[in-house]
Enzyme design. Structure first.
Site, PDB file in Angstrom:
ATOM      1  N   TYR A  93      46.847  56.540  62.053  1.00 13.76           N
ATOM      2  CA  TYR A  93      46.710  55.102  62.253  1.00 13.76           C
ATOM      3  C   TYR A  93      46.680  54.414  60.893  1.00 13.76           C
ATOM      4  CZ  TYR A  93      45.541  56.326  67.051  1.00 13.76           C
ATOM      5  OH  TYR A  93      45.584  56.807  68.318  1.00 13.76           O
ATOM      6  N   ASN A 140      49.667  48.363  74.071  1.00 13.46           N
ATOM      7  CA  ASN A 140      51.124  48.521  74.146  1.00 13.46           C
ATOM      8  C   ASN A 140      51.558  49.553  75.194  1.00 13.46           C
ATOM      9  OD1 ASN A 140      53.905  48.283  73.076  1.00 13.46           O
ATOM     10  ND2 ASN A 140      53.521  50.441  72.654  1.00 13.46           N
ATOM     11  N   CYS A 194      53.923  55.886  70.763  1.00 13.54           N
ATOM     12  CA  CYS A 194      52.549  55.813  70.284  1.00 13.54           C
ATOM     13  C   CYS A 194      51.849  57.179  70.327  1.00 13.54           C
ATOM     14  CB  CYS A 194      51.765  54.776  71.080  1.00 13.54           C
ATOM     15  SG  CYS A 194      52.106  54.792  72.831  1.00 13.54           S
ATOM     16  N   HIS A 195      52.408  58.147  71.020  1.00 14.24           N
ATOM     17  CA  HIS A 195      51.796  59.475  71.066  1.00 14.24           C
ATOM     18  C   HIS A 195      51.943  60.199  69.732  1.00 14.24           C
ATOM     19  CE1 HIS A 195      56.021  60.190  72.162  1.00 14.24           C
ATOM     20  NE2 HIS A 195      55.862  61.349  71.557  1.00 14.24           N
ATOM     21  N   GLU A 231      57.615  68.357  71.007  1.00 11.85           N
ATOM     22  CA  GLU A 231      58.498  67.844  69.966  1.00 11.85           C
ATOM     23  C   GLU A 231      58.521  68.753  68.744  1.00 11.85           C
ATOM     24  OE1 GLU A 231      57.684  63.820  69.083  1.00 11.85           O
ATOM     25  OE2 GLU A 231      58.167  63.120  71.088  1.00 11.85           O
TER      26      GLU A 231
END
Length: 100
Positions: free
Chosen positions: A29, A52, A59-60, A87
Site C-alpha cells: 500500500y 473499489n 487490488c489483490h 499468478e
DNA sequence: AACGTGACTTACG
DNA sequence: GCGTAAGCCACGT
C-alpha cells in the site's frame, strides 16, 4: 506519467498505479501511495481499495509492507492468496509474500 | 468545517 | 516475533 499526481486526484492516481501492477507482481500500500505521488497515504489507499469494485483494478496485488496480504473485499485473505499463488507469486512458510 | 473511520506503517517494550 | 501506541491520510457524515 499519469501517476505524476500533479493535477490528478488521489483516487485516479492510485487506481492508475494499481492497474499498472504487472501480472504476477505485488506492491505494498505504501509503495502504491508513493508511486501515486502521496508517499504518506498508505492508509488512504487501503480505504480506497475497500470501496473499489472495479475488476480492471487488480487490488489483490496490493499487500502490506511486512509481506502479509491484508484484507480483500472479494473473499478475504484466503482468496487473495489463492489469486496471487495462481499468478506465480511466491510465499514463504508463514504465508507471507516472498520479497526476496 | 469538525469528527470518526479504516484493505496502513513504523516504533517501542 | 507479537501486542500496543502513535502517526498519517483521504473520505463520508
Amino acid at each position: 506519467m499519469d501517476a505524476g499526481s500533479g493535477n490528478m486526484s488521489f483516487r485516479k492516481s492510485v487506481l492508475s498505479v494499481v492497474r499498472d501492477i504487472p501480472h504476477g507482481g505485488t506492491m505494498s500500500y505504501g509503495e502504491v501511495a508513493r508511486r501515486a505521488g502521496f508517499p504518506r497515504a498508505a492508509r488512504a489507499v487501503g480505504s480506497l481499495m475497500r470501496k473499489n469494485f472495479d475488476s480492471m483494478v487488480p487490488c489483490h496485488r496490493v499487500i502490506r509492507s511486512d509481506g502479509r496480504l491484508g484484507e480483500y473485499n472479494r473473499g478475504g485473505e484466503d482468496v487473495k492468496r489463492k489469486l496471487l499463488e495462481k499468478e506465480g507469486v511466491l510465499f514463504d512458510d508463514r504465508g507471507r509474500v516472498c520479497t526476496a
